[in-house]
Design an enzyme around this catalytic site. Sequence first.
Site, short mmCIF file in Angstrom:
data_model
loop_
_atom_site.label_atom_id
_atom_site.label_comp_id
_atom_site.label_asym_id
_atom_site.label_seq_id
_atom_site.Cartn_x
_atom_site.Cartn_y
_atom_site.Cartn_z
NE ARG A 492 7.93 -1.73 2.08
CZ ARG A 492 8.77 -0.87 2.61
NH1 ARG A 492 9.99 -0.79 2.12
NH2 ARG A 492 8.42 -0.15 3.65
CB SER A 553 -0.39 1.78 8.22
OG SER A 553 0.73 0.94 8.10
CG ASP A 607 2.19 2.92 9.84
OD1 ASP A 607 2.10 3.60 8.81
OD2 ASP A 607 1.55 3.16 10.88
C1 G6P Z 1 7.27 2.89 5.51
C2 G6P Z 1 6.74 1.82 6.45
C3 G6P Z 1 5.24 1.69 6.31
C4 G6P Z 1 4.62 3.06 6.49
C5 G6P Z 1 5.19 4.00 5.50
C6 G6P Z 1 4.64 5.37 5.69
O1 G6P Z 1 7.22 2.49 4.25
O2 G6P Z 1 7.33 0.60 6.15
O3 G6P Z 1 4.75 0.83 7.25
O4 G6P Z 1 3.23 2.94 6.36
O5 G6P Z 1 6.57 4.09 5.64
O6 G6P Z 1 5.17 6.19 4.73
P1 G6P Z 1 4.49 6.44 3.31
O7 G6P Z 1 5.12 7.69 2.84
O8 G6P Z 1 4.84 5.30 2.49
O9 G6P Z 1 3.04 6.60 3.56
C1 BGC Z 2 -3.58 5.75 10.13
C2 BGC Z 2 -2.56 5.24 11.12
C3 BGC Z 2 -1.21 5.15 10.46
C4 BGC Z 2 -0.85 6.45 9.79
C5 BGC Z 2 0.47 6.42 9.10
C6 BGC Z 2 -3.10 7.00 9.48
O1 BGC Z 2 -3.97 7.40 8.48
O2 BGC Z 2 -4.80 6.00 10.78
O3 BGC Z 2 -2.94 4.01 11.62
O4 BGC Z 2 -0.27 4.84 11.43
O5 BGC Z 2 -1.84 6.81 8.85
O6 BGC Z 2 0.51 5.52 8.10
#
Ligand code: G6P
Ligand code: BGC
Length: 864
Positions: A492, A553, A607
């Site tokens: 995003r 992330s 994140d």
């Molecule tokens: C939200 C946060 C992101 C995060 C994500 C993890 O969307 O804004 O920064 O990485 O959650 O959740 P997801 O299920 O999208 O991997």
């Molecule tokens: C990454 C982290 C991240 C997490 C959640 C992991 O695979 O190594 O940096 O915070 O995923 O998105």
Amino acid sequence: MEQALTGGASPASGVRMLPTYVGSTPHGNEQGNFVVLELGASGASLRVLWVTLTGIKGQRVEPKSQEFVIPQEVVLGTGQQLFDFAARCLSEFLDAHSVGSQGLQLGFNFSFPCHQTSLDRSTLISWTKGFRCSGVEGQDVVQLLREAIQRQGGYSIEVVAVVNDTVGTMMGCEPAVGPCEIGLVVDTGTNACYMEEARHVAVLDEDRGRTCISIEWGSFNDDRALGPVLTTFDHALDHASLNPGAQRFEKMIGGLYLGELVRLVLVHLAQNRVLFGGYTSPALLSQGSILLEHVTEMEDPSSGVARVHAILQDLGLSPETSDAELVQRVCAAVCSRAAQLCAAALVAILSHLQHSREQQTLQVAVATGGRVLERHPRFQSILQETVTLLASECDVSFVPSVDGGGRGVAMVTAVAARLAYHRRLLEKTLAPFRLSCEQLAAVRTQMRDAMAKGLRGEPSSLRMLPTYIRATPDGSERGDFLALDLGGTNFRVLLVRVTEGGVQIINQIYSIPESVAQGSGQKLFDHIVDCIVDFQEKQGLRGQSLPLGFTFSFPCKQLGLDQGILLNWTKGFNASGCEGQDVVYLLREAIRRKQAMELNVVAIVNDTVGTMMSCGYEDPRCEMGLIVGTGTNACYMEELRNVAGVPGDSGHMCINMEWGAFGDDGSLGMLSTCFDEMVDQASINPGKQRFEKMISGMYLGEIVRHILLHLTSLGVLFRGQQTQRLQTRDIFKTKFLSEIESDSLALRQVRAILEDLGLSLTSDDALIVLEVCQAVSRRAAQLCGAGVAAVVEKIRENRGLEELTVSVGVDGTLYKVHPHFASLVAATVRELAPRCVVTFLQSEDGSGKGAALVTAVACRLARV
Ligand code: G6P
Ligand code: BGC
Ligand code: BGC
């Protein structure tokens, strides 16, 4: 019937419509040797059978059997006496028939009204047919039998199924055409069962297939229907019975009562000087002196008259010939009525089936059993004639049961044994996923050790990366900021406006194609800048230089707020030329290549940190960030003095734990299952992110898929039919777990999800898939909870507090969407960190807002 099926039954009508958990008529391939214990089918007797099912249609082995008379004091004694008697008879039979003593599987033919909740769990509603053992009504009769067999000792017998005699009769018959779908018993008592559309049975959450219902029509006593046919003799009989007011329909049909009805009529006629010159003998006046056998013999077309005389003489009477004829007529009247009433009830089933199957001409086979049907000279024929009369459009064939349903019970037992065996295989397969409190406490302690080592800079699977975030926002931040959010399900670009009145966010989701995520780093960052520029154009921001916060992330070693060295990709990303590089530099290089010079990258955050900051803006007690989405990770505010390699020993520093890698040193080996190994080996980073691979959304679906394949190979699922689709990687999405486990979703929807995967399944299959999903997601949530418990306990001890109150900012699709994940995490934290009061705050705006707030803090600090 229909009222009771929909669960709207008024007790008045009386029929109970009890599910029997027999879901199909016999396949004919059931095989094995089974012990069958019959109790209550034919009065105060008990029968033990040894039944061999060959599994070959039409190939039958004559069952061995032995009958035992149950003493009256046992029939009216305590439940323990009755079941101990049964267990003794079992041993006596097994001693006599030397069929081995180990691994015997028993089917319990228990012919009384029971609430069944599975094939081997059944609670007695009320005794009928002269039985009245105390301490049994309301109890699970299978458990009572198991305990009695235990007390008896000598044989290891597994009671795998309890079956009503009507079901045994139906399942045991092998008509020339098609399976029997109705089972009818008229012995001491009477009852019928039939195959009902599962969707019509309210208590069964089913929409497909058929299920066998035991009607328990013996208790039918709808006054409107029975009032007109009940005679004074029926009322007198009922009044004098063990259960007045109950089983009124049975008391007009069942063999236990026909003799008594005849006796009451004879007494009445004698007392009105119509019979025996008005003489009544003590025997004639004594209850129960005329039995079913007597009535059957007296009605025998050839020897009936002679028998009448003999029987009446035994009763101390000297009948005239005219008396004998009249007595025969009384017998005929009583039995004809019984047969006609039985037929009327049977026709009720037929018309119900016609209606529910929308068939004009119903063709159905009725299995019949019981001594009244087998021995009474005219009962069967009157029954059939009346059925033909009342249901002329139905083609009904009657198939007498050959062994009183013993084979049928053995067939149900075979099915139950198979299901029980499957259940054991399922339990064995899922047992490693059922973590004990001790195991979870060990994970918490191991994580604490790894945290301490990581903070000290010693080798640890937890890198404990300093993030250069020293404080959570204090609310004085202001301004417009761009933010990027890469690494979750969606990429995003956000515009975040921080004002006195709060934070406004405009964002746009862009996709990161797998080819870009696994292509070159240059392509990936060029793609990112293209998205930013597209967003700026759409938001009219071109030419405006807004500070940018980058939520990235992935594990980064931060050297400063705007410098982060990517340690390794995770979550399916694998763009080349990035690991070991400063990703802010890579972004700036892409900005330079794309001449988007107004972009000013101020901060890079993980994140978890963005989520903590975003929630910390609303709740200053938020000192931990947790992500459970595609991947999983956590960060928290650590005492600076505990962070090796970062100068200063006062104040705090936010630490990105990168707990996804917890256990990469093998320390989670004791918890890892063969399915986890399969998922890890098939991943693009085998041996890495082991904790993440047990918890996060990218992997749970795959773990479930491997378990389903394993259970299919064992024959537990999908009749052992492996389907191509299920062998396709990632075909079983983690979102299916959330859908399948949602309480509001009935089994039928579970089936719909799986049928979309090209799987044809039974309701048992759907139940097993549900259990597999529950086991996998429960373990994930508990492991996540153990991790959170380790962190909040660390914060509490850091501050030397007796009790800590702290909030945790959480984000991630799995945590947010799964119906039970969040509550299981919270429950595990309460269990493992009882001195911490933890509030989980679901982040509404994602970590992009957090990145913008971090940027705002950096800008504020830069201005002072
Ligand atoms: C939200 C946060 C992101 C995060 C994500 C993890 O969307 O804004 O920064 O990485 O959650 O959740 P997801 O299920 O999208 O991997
Ligand atoms: C990454 C982290 C991240 C997490 C959640 C992991 O695979 O190594 O940096 O915070 O995923 O998105
Ligand atoms: C019982 C039924 C049984 C029938 C025939 C009735 O008294 O309630 O469960 O099927 O007798 O044995």
